[in-house]
Design a protein around this motif. Structure first.
Motif, PDB file in Angstrom:
ATOM      1  N   LEU A 107       0.808  -1.216   0.000  1.00 33.61           N
ATOM      2  CA  LEU A 107       0.000   0.000   0.000  1.00 33.61           C
ATOM      3  C   LEU A 107       0.846   1.273   0.000  1.00 33.61           C
ATOM      4  O   LEU A 107       0.304   2.373  -0.070  1.00 33.61           O
ATOM      5  N   SER A 108       2.146   1.135   0.087  1.00 33.77           N
ATOM      6  CA  SER A 108       3.055   2.277   0.055  1.00 33.77           C
ATOM      7  C   SER A 108       3.446   2.588  -1.389  1.00 33.77           C
ATOM      8  O   SER A 108       3.225   1.771  -2.285  1.00 33.77           O
ATOM      9  N   PRO A 109       4.038   3.759  -1.632  1.00 34.41           N
ATOM     10  CA  PRO A 109       4.566   4.034  -2.978  1.00 34.41           C
ATOM     11  C   PRO A 109       5.518   2.925  -3.413  1.00 34.41           C
ATOM     12  O   PRO A 109       6.392   2.509  -2.656  1.00 34.41           O
ATOM     13  N   THR A 110       5.336   2.448  -4.626  1.00 31.36           N
ATOM     14  CA  THR A 110       6.122   1.308  -5.093  1.00 31.36           C
ATOM     15  C   THR A 110       7.606   1.626  -5.200  1.00 31.36           C
ATOM     16  O   THR A 110       8.455   0.793  -4.869  1.00 31.36           O
ATOM     17  N   PHE A 111       7.925   2.834  -5.641  1.00 35.35           N
ATOM     18  CA  PHE A 111       9.320   3.215  -5.793  1.00 35.35           C
ATOM     19  C   PHE A 111       9.692   4.233  -4.725  1.00 35.35           C
ATOM     20  O   PHE A 111       8.947   5.175  -4.449  1.00 35.35           O
ATOM     21  N   LYS A 112      10.845   4.031  -4.124  1.00 36.72           N
ATOM     22  CA  LYS A 112      11.244   4.813  -2.971  1.00 36.72           C
ATOM     23  C   LYS A 112      11.774   6.194  -3.357  1.00 36.72           C
ATOM     24  O   LYS A 112      12.160   6.439  -4.510  1.00 36.72           O
ATOM     25  N   GLU A 113      11.790   7.073  -2.364  1.00 34.43           N
ATOM     26  CA  GLU A 113      12.312   8.413  -2.573  1.00 34.43           C
ATOM     27  C   GLU A 113      13.770   8.329  -3.031  1.00 34.43           C
ATOM     28  O   GLU A 113      14.575   7.577  -2.488  1.00 34.43           O
ATOM     29  N   GLY A 114      14.081   9.068  -4.060  1.00 29.51           N
ATOM     30  CA  GLY A 114      15.428   9.020  -4.610  1.00 29.51           C
ATOM     31  C   GLY A 114      15.533   8.186  -5.873  1.00 29.51           C
ATOM     32  O   GLY A 114      16.549   8.247  -6.582  1.00 29.51           O
ATOM     33  N   PHE A 115      14.485   7.397  -6.169  1.00 27.77           N
ATOM     34  CA  PHE A 115      14.501   6.615  -7.405  1.00 27.77           C
ATOM     35  C   PHE A 115      14.345   7.552  -8.594  1.00 27.77           C
ATOM     36  O   PHE A 115      13.500   8.442  -8.603  1.00 27.77           O
ATOM     37  N   THR A 116      15.149   7.356  -9.619  1.00 27.60           N
ATOM     38  CA  THR A 116      15.115   8.197 -10.817  1.00 27.60           C
ATOM     39  C   THR A 116      14.633   7.383 -12.015  1.00 27.60           C
ATOM     40  O   THR A 116      15.247   6.369 -12.374  1.00 27.60           O
ATOM     41  N   TRP A 117      13.530   7.841 -12.619  1.00 29.39           N
ATOM     42  CA  TRP A 117      13.029   7.164 -13.814  1.00 29.39           C
ATOM     43  C   TRP A 117      13.921   7.475 -15.011  1.00 29.39           C
ATOM     44  O   TRP A 117      14.368   8.597 -15.182  1.00 29.39           O
ATOM     45  N   PRO A 118      14.182   6.502 -15.862  1.00 33.28           N
ATOM     46  CA  PRO A 118      14.933   6.782 -17.091  1.00 33.28           C
ATOM     47  C   PRO A 118      14.198   7.829 -17.937  1.00 33.28           C
ATOM     48  O   PRO A 118      12.967   7.917 -17.898  1.00 33.28           O
ATOM     49  N   ASP A 119      14.931   8.593 -18.708  1.00 38.86           N
ATOM     50  CA  ASP A 119      14.325   9.622 -19.554  1.00 38.86           C
ATOM     51  C   ASP A 119      13.331   9.000 -20.536  1.00 38.86           C
ATOM     52  O   ASP A 119      13.610   7.963 -21.158  1.00 38.86           O
ATOM     53  N   ASN A 120      12.152   9.653 -20.636  1.00 40.30           N
ATOM     54  CA  ASN A 120      11.108   9.228 -21.584  1.00 40.30           C
ATOM     55  C   ASN A 120      10.753   7.752 -21.430  1.00 40.30           C
ATOM     56  O   ASN A 120      10.471   7.053 -22.412  1.00 40.30           O
TER      57      ASN A 120
END
Length: 257
Positions: free
Chosen positions: A215-228
């Motif tokens: 139930l928490s955000p799946t990706f943690k603080e500090g995670f960076t999504w790849p561009d586009n």
């Protein structure tokens, strides 16, 4: 609890050491709240032993009981999901008649579940072999909750290519780096049914170690999504996804190598 296969795919989920391209059955059932304790007792006391026996014989490759957590229409909707993967779908129903042989001194009326449950839907899925999980996964600890997600894309192949080429390696790296609460992920193609009442073409599943993580955000603080990252599937949804959370009650599967 044994290791979940490729689908839970069918998991269920369905989750690793399973045969890629196999067909898994998801059966949704309704059990009234006052019968749930007895229903789960019978499943785990009797039917689980039958599943273990049939896995040993090679007739069954995966079996699991999942209990729905939350959701809508809780008065009438399905609240149990049974996942089965059979070696031979044409003879799948024959194995369930062997229960009495395992418990000759117990009356069938004390073991059966059909008096406590009503079947609401049966979905057939083709496993794609795309399961990934956290390094050194401990199924008893890491695989306790799962989201079962049905997708309704405009272009199924576009979604599947994105999941295989981009989502899968991203999720695997995020799990290895400790940047996600997910402990496992996989996907599958819906084989049947296909109708306006069930418009979904694919399914995926996300595994978690706890309800809090799920139930928490799946990706943690500090995670960076790849561009586009999502560009390939922007505008590809024909309708909303169908997503429900389940607690994994018990799993039986072929041993991992």
């Amino acid at each position: 609890m044994k290791k979940l296969p490729l689908i839970l795919m069918g998991l269920l989920f369905c989750i690793p050491s399973m045969i890629a391209q196999g067909v898994t059955m998801h059966q949704y059932r309704r059990v009234e709240p006052q019968n749930m304790e007895e229903y789960l007792k019978r499943e785990t006391t009797y039917w689980q032993k039958l599943a273990e026996s049939e896995v040993t014989k090679g007739n069954l490759t995966f079996w699991a009981i999942l209990q729905k957590v939350g959701g809508t229409d809780q008065k009438n909707g399905s609240n149990i999901l049974i996942i089965n993967s059979f070696k031979n779908m044409d003879t799948a129903n024959e194995i369930w008649g062997n229960l009495q042989e395992l418990f000759p001194d117990t009356k069938m009326e004390d073991m059966n579940t059909w008096e406590l449950a009503e079947n609401r839907a049966t979905i057939y899925l083709r496993n794609l072999g795309n399961h990934v999980e956290v390094p050194n996964a401990n199924p008893d600890k890491d695989f306790k909750y799962v989201y079962i997600i049905y997708h309704n894309p405009k272009n199924m192949n576009k979604l599947l290519d994105f999941e295989a080429d981009k989502w899968k390696p991203m999720a695997e790296k995020a799990m290895a780096d400790g940047m996600t609460t997910m402990k496992g992920w996989g996907n599958a193609v819906v084989v049947s049914p296909q109708s306006s009442k069930f418009p979904y073409a694919t399914q995926s599943y996300d595994l978690f170690a706890s309800m809090t993580d799920a139930l928490s955000p799946t990706f943690k603080e500090g995670f960076t999504w790849p561009d586009n990252f999502m560009a390939d599937i922007e505008g590809n949804d024909a309708g909303p996804r169908h997503k429900n959370l389940y607690r994994i009650i018990t799993v039986v599967s072929t041993p991992s190598e």
